[in-house]
Design a protein around this motif. Sequence first.
Motif, mmCIF file in Angstrom:
data_model
loop_
_atom_site.group_PDB
_atom_site.id
_atom_site.type_symbol
_atom_site.label_atom_id
_atom_site.label_comp_id
_atom_site.label_asym_id
_atom_site.label_seq_id
_atom_site.Cartn_x
_atom_site.Cartn_y
_atom_site.Cartn_z
ATOM 1 N N GLU A 67 0.846 -1.191 0.000
ATOM 2 C CA GLU A 67 0.000 0.000 0.000
ATOM 3 C C GLU A 67 0.882 1.241 0.000
ATOM 4 O O GLU A 67 0.637 2.199 -0.719
ATOM 5 N N SER A 68 1.935 1.208 0.825
ATOM 6 C CA SER A 68 2.899 2.316 0.855
ATOM 7 C C SER A 68 4.211 1.808 1.447
ATOM 8 O O SER A 68 4.242 0.821 2.186
ATOM 9 N N ILE A 69 5.281 2.510 1.087
ATOM 10 C CA ILE A 69 6.593 2.269 1.684
ATOM 11 C C ILE A 69 7.151 3.648 2.000
ATOM 12 O O ILE A 69 7.383 4.461 1.102
ATOM 13 N N ASP A 70 7.325 3.915 3.286
ATOM 14 C CA ASP A 70 7.757 5.241 3.726
ATOM 15 C C ASP A 70 9.071 5.155 4.477
ATOM 16 O O ASP A 70 9.283 4.250 5.290
ATOM 17 N N LEU A 71 9.925 6.119 4.217
ATOM 18 C CA LEU A 71 11.190 6.236 4.938
ATOM 19 C C LEU A 71 10.888 6.940 6.257
ATOM 20 O O LEU A 71 10.488 8.101 6.281
ATOM 21 N N GLY A 105 17.995 6.401 3.680
ATOM 22 C CA GLY A 105 17.963 5.206 2.827
ATOM 23 C C GLY A 105 19.204 4.348 2.972
ATOM 24 O O GLY A 105 19.245 3.218 2.506
ATOM 25 N N GLY A 106 20.228 4.886 3.622
ATOM 26 C CA GLY A 106 21.461 4.139 3.848
ATOM 27 C C GLY A 106 21.406 3.363 5.147
ATOM 28 O O GLY A 106 20.353 3.265 5.795
ATOM 29 N N PRO A 107 22.535 2.789 5.562
ATOM 30 C CA PRO A 107 22.582 2.005 6.795
ATOM 31 C C PRO A 107 22.002 2.757 7.994
ATOM 32 O O PRO A 107 22.253 3.948 8.166
ATOM 33 N N GLY A 108 21.189 2.044 8.763
ATOM 34 C CA GLY A 108 20.526 2.618 9.929
ATOM 35 C C GLY A 108 19.160 3.199 9.630
ATOM 36 O O GLY A 108 18.382 3.477 10.537
ATOM 37 N N SER A 109 18.849 3.388 8.358
ATOM 38 C CA SER A 109 17.535 3.915 7.985
ATOM 39 C C SER A 109 16.456 2.890 8.303
ATOM 40 O O SER A 109 16.707 1.681 8.340
ATOM 41 N N VAL A 110 15.239 3.380 8.533
ATOM 42 C CA VAL A 110 14.105 2.511 8.814
ATOM 43 C C VAL A 110 12.989 2.844 7.831
ATOM 44 O O VAL A 110 12.620 4.012 7.663
ATOM 45 N N PHE A 111 12.490 1.797 7.166
ATOM 46 C CA PHE A 111 11.358 1.916 6.260
ATOM 47 C C PHE A 111 10.131 1.298 6.920
ATOM 48 O O PHE A 111 10.243 0.287 7.602
ATOM 49 N N VAL A 112 8.974 1.910 6.689
ATOM 50 C CA VAL A 112 7.703 1.353 7.146
ATOM 51 C C VAL A 112 6.951 0.899 5.903
ATOM 52 O O VAL A 112 6.645 1.706 5.018
ATOM 53 N N ARG A 127 14.885 -2.296 8.917
ATOM 54 C CA ARG A 127 16.090 -1.480 9.079
ATOM 55 C C ARG A 127 17.072 -1.832 7.957
ATOM 56 O O ARG A 127 17.262 -3.008 7.631
ATOM 57 N N VAL A 128 17.676 -0.824 7.392
ATOM 58 C CA VAL A 128 18.728 -1.040 6.404
ATOM 59 C C VAL A 128 20.021 -1.285 7.176
ATOM 60 O O VAL A 128 20.497 -0.410 7.905
ATOM 61 N N ASP A 129 20.566 -2.486 7.045
ATOM 62 C CA ASP A 129 21.822 -2.821 7.725
ATOM 63 C C ASP A 129 23.026 -2.487 6.857
ATOM 64 O O ASP A 129 24.093 -2.177 7.374
#
Length: 155
Positions: A37-41, A46-53, A68-70
């Motif tokens: 439905e959606s992908i939100d930062l 967008g790099g390491p440590g970022s979290v997407f919902v 989490r982007v590892d």
Amino acid sequence: MPSMEDRRVLDLPLERAWKIGKNSFEILPQLMPEYFESIDLEEGDGGPGSVFVLTMGPGGRGRVVRERVDMRDDDRHKLKHTTIEGGDPRYSSFSSSIKYESGPYRNTTIRTWTAKYTPAPGVWAPPPEDLKGLSEKITETLHNYAAENPDYCAY
């Protein structure tokens, strides 16, 4: 920790495949609304440590998943994400990585998806074939979109 893998050869040059893969969050809800439905930062760039919902659509059982982007390595064309909340309850941990490398023919790329998972305590959990299938569907959808839209993520 159990793992599973899927490899695909894409008819795309390596740099374009990488650019599409690392930016797929921007277009997946448009291309696959039945799953996303959606992908939100939520945090980061967008790099390491970022979290997407990820707010999943009906095909994703309507869950809200935080990832989490590892790792995002532009030089080695690798991404790694870990589910930190709202994932499949059959697994106490789940992470996936995607690597892109030059393919066997000119202007082709090998995309390798690897998942590592731990079944939840006291739960019988088969390998997450459904998540592997979703990864395959995402790859196919993005690849088809790129073929139909040659300017998308062009150099």
